[in-house]
Design a protein around this motif. Structure first.
Motif, PDB file in Angstrom:
ATOM      1  N   GLY A 197       0.787  -1.224   0.000  1.00  0.00           N
ATOM      2  CA  GLY A 197       0.000   0.000   0.000  1.00  0.00           C
ATOM      3  C   GLY A 197       0.816   1.268   0.000  1.00  0.00           C
ATOM      4  N   MET A 198       1.955   1.249   0.688  1.00  0.00           N
ATOM      5  CA  MET A 198       2.825   2.432   0.719  1.00  0.00           C
ATOM      6  C   MET A 198       3.993   2.289  -0.244  1.00  0.00           C
ATOM      7  SD  MET A 198       1.547   4.757   2.607  1.00  0.00           S
ATOM      8  CE  MET A 198       2.948   5.854   2.843  1.00  0.00           C
ATOM      9  N   GLY A 199       3.824   1.382  -1.245  1.00  0.00           N
ATOM     10  CA  GLY A 199       4.875   1.232  -2.252  1.00  0.00           C
ATOM     11  C   GLY A 199       5.118   2.505  -3.024  1.00  0.00           C
ATOM     12  N   CYS A 200       4.057   3.290  -3.193  1.00  0.00           N
ATOM     13  CA  CYS A 200       4.162   4.642  -3.763  1.00  0.00           C
ATOM     14  C   CYS A 200       3.674   5.598  -2.680  1.00  0.00           C
ATOM     15  CB  CYS A 200       3.312   4.787  -5.018  1.00  0.00           C
ATOM     16  SG  CYS A 200       3.920   3.882  -6.450  1.00  0.00           S
ATOM     17  N   PRO A 201       4.567   6.309  -2.014  1.00  0.00           N
ATOM     18  CA  PRO A 201       4.162   7.114  -0.859  1.00  0.00           C
ATOM     19  C   PRO A 201       3.459   8.417  -1.208  1.00  0.00           C
ATOM     20  CG  PRO A 201       6.504   7.355  -1.251  1.00  0.00           C
ATOM     21  CD  PRO A 201       6.021   6.318  -2.218  1.00  0.00           C
ATOM     22  N   PRO A 212      14.289  10.200  -4.965  1.00  0.00           N
ATOM     23  CA  PRO A 212      14.569  11.609  -4.657  1.00  0.00           C
ATOM     24  C   PRO A 212      15.385  11.741  -3.376  1.00  0.00           C
ATOM     25  CG  PRO A 212      12.233  11.234  -5.066  1.00  0.00           C
ATOM     26  CD  PRO A 212      12.861   9.892  -4.939  1.00  0.00           C
ATOM     27  N   THR A 213      16.084  12.847  -3.265  1.00  0.00           N
ATOM     28  CA  THR A 213      16.865  13.117  -2.060  1.00  0.00           C
ATOM     29  C   THR A 213      15.930  13.330  -0.873  1.00  0.00           C
ATOM     30  OG1 THR A 213      18.520  14.204  -3.439  1.00  0.00           O
ATOM     31  CG2 THR A 213      18.631  14.607  -1.069  1.00  0.00           C
ATOM     32  N   ASN A 214      16.304  12.759   0.273  1.00  0.00           N
ATOM     33  CA  ASN A 214      15.519  12.886   1.506  1.00  0.00           C
ATOM     34  C   ASN A 214      14.055  12.457   1.323  1.00  0.00           C
ATOM     35  OD1 ASN A 214      17.794  14.001   2.808  1.00  0.00           O
ATOM     36  ND2 ASN A 214      17.250  16.056   2.107  1.00  0.00           N
ATOM     37  N   TYR A 215      13.849  11.421   0.521  1.00  0.00           N
ATOM     38  CA  TYR A 215      12.475  11.016   0.231  1.00  0.00           C
ATOM     39  C   TYR A 215      11.751  10.514   1.475  1.00  0.00           C
ATOM     40  CZ  TYR A 215      13.451   5.973   0.414  1.00  0.00           C
ATOM     41  OH  TYR A 215      13.766   4.705   0.830  1.00  0.00           O
ATOM     42  N   LYS A 216      12.468   9.869   2.399  1.00  0.00           N
ATOM     43  CA  LYS A 216      11.821   9.339   3.603  1.00  0.00           C
ATOM     44  C   LYS A 216      11.218  10.457   4.447  1.00  0.00           C
ATOM     45  CE  LYS A 216      14.566   5.102   4.098  1.00  0.00           C
ATOM     46  NZ  LYS A 216      15.461   4.333   4.992  1.00  0.00           N
ATOM     47  N   GLU A 217      12.004  11.492   4.716  1.00  0.00           N
ATOM     48  CA  GLU A 217      11.520  12.601   5.525  1.00  0.00           C
ATOM     49  C   GLU A 217      10.361  13.313   4.839  1.00  0.00           C
ATOM     50  OE1 GLU A 217      14.590  12.007   4.705  1.00  0.00           O
ATOM     51  OE2 GLU A 217      15.698  11.681   6.580  1.00  0.00           O
ATOM     52  N   LYS A 218      10.476  13.485   3.535  1.00  0.00           N
ATOM     53  CA  LYS A 218       9.459  14.211   2.775  1.00  0.00           C
ATOM     54  C   LYS A 218       8.119  13.488   2.808  1.00  0.00           C
ATOM     55  CE  LYS A 218       8.367  15.629  -1.974  1.00  0.00           C
ATOM     56  NZ  LYS A 218       8.843  15.653  -3.384  1.00  0.00           N
ATOM     57  N   TYR A 219       8.128  12.173   2.587  1.00  0.00           N
ATOM     58  CA  TYR A 219       6.862  11.454   2.491  1.00  0.00           C
ATOM     59  C   TYR A 219       6.284  11.115   3.858  1.00  0.00           C
ATOM     60  CZ  TYR A 219       8.036  11.294  -2.417  1.00  0.00           C
ATOM     61  OH  TYR A 219       8.349  11.657  -3.698  1.00  0.00           O
ATOM     62  N   LYS A 226       1.588  10.955  -8.451  1.00  0.00           N
ATOM     63  CA  LYS A 226       2.865  10.419  -8.909  1.00  0.00           C
ATOM     64  C   LYS A 226       3.367   9.357  -7.942  1.00  0.00           C
ATOM     65  CE  LYS A 226       4.309  14.657 -11.323  1.00  0.00           C
ATOM     66  NZ  LYS A 226       5.367  15.696 -11.459  1.00  0.00           N
ATOM     67  N   CYS A 227       4.451   8.702  -8.320  1.00  0.00           N
ATOM     68  CA  CYS A 227       5.060   7.680  -7.474  1.00  0.00           C
ATOM     69  C   CYS A 227       6.527   8.052  -7.283  1.00  0.00           C
ATOM     70  CB  CYS A 227       4.915   6.304  -8.123  1.00  0.00           C
ATOM     71  SG  CYS A 227       5.476   4.936  -7.086  1.00  0.00           S
ATOM     72  N   PHE A 228       6.879   8.458  -6.067  1.00  0.00           N
ATOM     73  CA  PHE A 228       8.209   9.002  -5.791  1.00  0.00           C
ATOM     74  C   PHE A 228       8.507  10.198  -6.698  1.00  0.00           C
ATOM     75  CE2 PHE A 228       8.687   4.688  -4.090  1.00  0.00           C
ATOM     76  CZ  PHE A 228       9.212   4.983  -2.833  1.00  0.00           C
ATOM     77  N   GLY A 229       7.461  11.022  -6.911  1.00  0.00           N
ATOM     78  CA  GLY A 229       7.625  12.225  -7.708  1.00  0.00           C
ATOM     79  C   GLY A 229       7.742  11.983  -9.199  1.00  0.00           C
ATOM     80  N   ARG A 230       7.474  10.751  -9.655  1.00  0.00           N
ATOM     81  CA  ARG A 230       7.627  10.410 -11.071  1.00  0.00           C
ATOM     82  C   ARG A 230       6.365   9.743 -11.592  1.00  0.00           C
ATOM     83  NH1 ARG A 230      13.534   7.611 -11.424  1.00  0.00           N
ATOM     84  NH2 ARG A 230      12.580   6.933 -13.374  1.00  0.00           N
ATOM     85  N   LEU A 240       5.392   7.560  11.783  1.00  0.00           N
ATOM     86  CA  LEU A 240       6.628   8.328  11.651  1.00  0.00           C
ATOM     87  C   LEU A 240       7.793   7.457  11.195  1.00  0.00           C
ATOM     88  CD1 LEU A 240       6.359  10.499  14.904  1.00  0.00           C
ATOM     89  CD2 LEU A 240       5.674  11.107  12.572  1.00  0.00           C
ATOM     90  N   ILE A 241       7.560   6.138  11.165  1.00  0.00           N
ATOM     91  CA  ILE A 241       8.611   5.220  10.709  1.00  0.00           C
ATOM     92  C   ILE A 241       8.556   5.143   9.186  1.00  0.00           C
ATOM     93  CG2 ILE A 241       9.496   2.872  10.822  1.00  0.00           C
ATOM     94  CD1 ILE A 241       8.063   2.578  13.517  1.00  0.00           C
ATOM     95  N   PRO A 242       9.576   5.583   8.487  1.00  0.00           N
ATOM     96  CA  PRO A 242       9.532   5.612   7.025  1.00  0.00           C
ATOM     97  C   PRO A 242       9.553   4.213   6.423  1.00  0.00           C
ATOM     98  CG  PRO A 242      11.735   6.188   7.787  1.00  0.00           C
ATOM     99  CD  PRO A 242      10.868   6.101   9.019  1.00  0.00           C
ATOM    100  N   GLU A 243       8.862   4.059   5.296  1.00  0.00           N
ATOM    101  CA  GLU A 243       8.857   2.801   4.563  1.00  0.00           C
ATOM    102  C   GLU A 243      10.161   2.655   3.781  1.00  0.00           C
ATOM    103  OE1 GLU A 243       6.477   0.374   4.205  1.00  0.00           O
ATOM    104  OE2 GLU A 243       5.128   1.268   5.681  1.00  0.00           O
ATOM    105  N   GLU A 244      10.755   1.469   3.873  1.00  0.00           N
ATOM    106  CA  GLU A 244      11.950   1.209   3.071  1.00  0.00           C
ATOM    107  C   GLU A 244      11.553   0.958   1.624  1.00  0.00           C
ATOM    108  OE1 GLU A 244      15.049   1.466   3.995  1.00  0.00           O
ATOM    109  OE2 GLU A 244      14.556   1.907   6.091  1.00  0.00           O
TER     110      GLU A 244
END
Length: 354
Positions: free
Chosen positions: A37-41, A60-67, A45-49, A101-105
């Motif tokens: 479900g969180m494969g595209c956060p 993207p840079t700092n994608y974990k914090e951003k999403y 778009k999916c990871f901005g693409r 708050l735990i980012p998805e890998e």
């Protein structure tokens, strides 16, 4: 736009929409069973693409914090909605939930699984939009057809938003049930408008009231069984989280009474559909549409029992989860279409009564 060509386009696009909705339910089941479900956060778009990344180097840079920040903001907005409707305790738990708050890998398989699900959803939405446009060809014949078709677009928009809430929140388990039931409502509306278009101008059938009652009862029990199934899934999700994804063989055992109830209701589903099968054989000839639908429905029920056994005895394999919900939706769709065809039949030749 009331010419025969436009009406034919409506029937064709509506039928394609129905098929796509079943595919979408399967895709949603795969997403849910694989935890994608969180494969595209982000969305749309999916990871901005527009085309998802295939490796961590493309992220993207700092994608974990951003999403994580985006997910937190979405949940805060949803908590305000819960407050408005009187679910203050649930809203408070949602605000205090630290797990979001735990980012998805990044996982390329899960990312593309969710992306394909979204792609199927987008294609389904396009066909439902076309169905709504073409439905106005029936405005002079039956105003209910365009009304329901346009109303379905509203439900689709709400369903898309609700789907984003399902994957964004960890605590609001009942949303999974609402999400699936709403999908069945959208499917039922598509089937209804298709049927209304096909039977326009045809006479009403004279069917024994008992057959109508048993058909409606079978449909209601199927809906209840599907609801129990989603609650089982919610319970198993909780068990999985508690066991950190391990000990799959114990998930069913720890699911509690809801699994036992779901299994027991399955026996009742089988019994009432055996009764309905007998009533169809008495009321309609063997080549009738009604008997064909009933035979298909009964086959789906038997296959669903098989997938239920696979889930129970093979440690909840993901493929069986997805197939189980698809088969349940097919049973619902078949029973709903059967109910409609007991009033007016699409097949005027093979659908004659005994």
């Amino acid at each position: 736009m009331s010419n025969p060509q436009s009406k034919n386009r409506f029937r064709k696009t509506n039928l394609i929409s129905i098929a796509l909705l079943f595919v979408l339910i399967l895709a949603g089941g795969v997403v849910r069973s694989t935890g994608s479900g969180m494969g595209c956060p982000d969305w749309p778009k999916c990871f901005g693409r527009y085309i998802p990344p295939t490796s961590a180097a493309d992220l993207p840079t700092n994608y974990k914090e951003k999403y994580v920040a985006g997910r937190l903001a979405k949940n805060q907005r949803f908590a305000k909605i819960l407050d408005v409707f009187g679910y203050s305790d649930l809203a408070r738990r949602l605000r205090e939930d630290k797990s979001i708050l735990i980012p998805e890998e990044f996982n390329v398989a899960r990312t593309w699984t969710e992306y394909v699900n979204r792609l199927i959803g987008a294609i389904s939405g396009i066909f439902l939009l076309l169905t709504a446009i073409y439905s106005f060809s029936y405005a002079g014949a039956n105003k209910l057809i365009p009304f329901l078709s346009v109303f379905n677009l509203v439900l689709i928009g709400f369903q898309a938003w609700l789907g984003s809430i399902v994957v964004s929140t960890n605590l609001v388990a009942w949303i999974i049930t609402v999400h699936l039931l709403l999908a069945l409502a959208i499917l039922a509306i598509c089937i209804t408008t298709y049927h209304l278009a096909k039977v326009y101008g045809r006479p009403r059938l004279n069917v024994n009231p008992i057959t109508h009652i048993v058909t409606v009862l079978a449909l209601i029990i199927t809906i209840l069984q599907i609801t129990f199934g989603t609650e089982v899934r919610e319970k198993i999700d909780a068990v999985s989280t508690r066991l950190q994804g391990g000990y799959r063989g114990d998930w069913i055992r720890y699911a509690g009474d809801i699994f036992t109830q779901h299994r027991d209701v399955a026996a009742f589903v089988l019994v009432i559909n055996l009764l309905l099968f007998g009533l169809m054989r008495r009321a309609f000839n063997r080549h009738s549409l009604q008997q064909q639908i009933m035979s298909f429905s009964f086959l789906m029920i038997m296959l669903q029992i098989v997938t239920g056994m696979l889930l129970s005895y093979l440690a909840v394999p993901p493929y069986a989860q997805a197939l189980h919900i698809l088969l349940a939706s097919l049973v619902f769709g078949a029973q709903f279409y059967l109910m409609l065809n007991l009033y007016r039949s699409v097949n005027i030749h093979g659908g004659t009564q005994r």
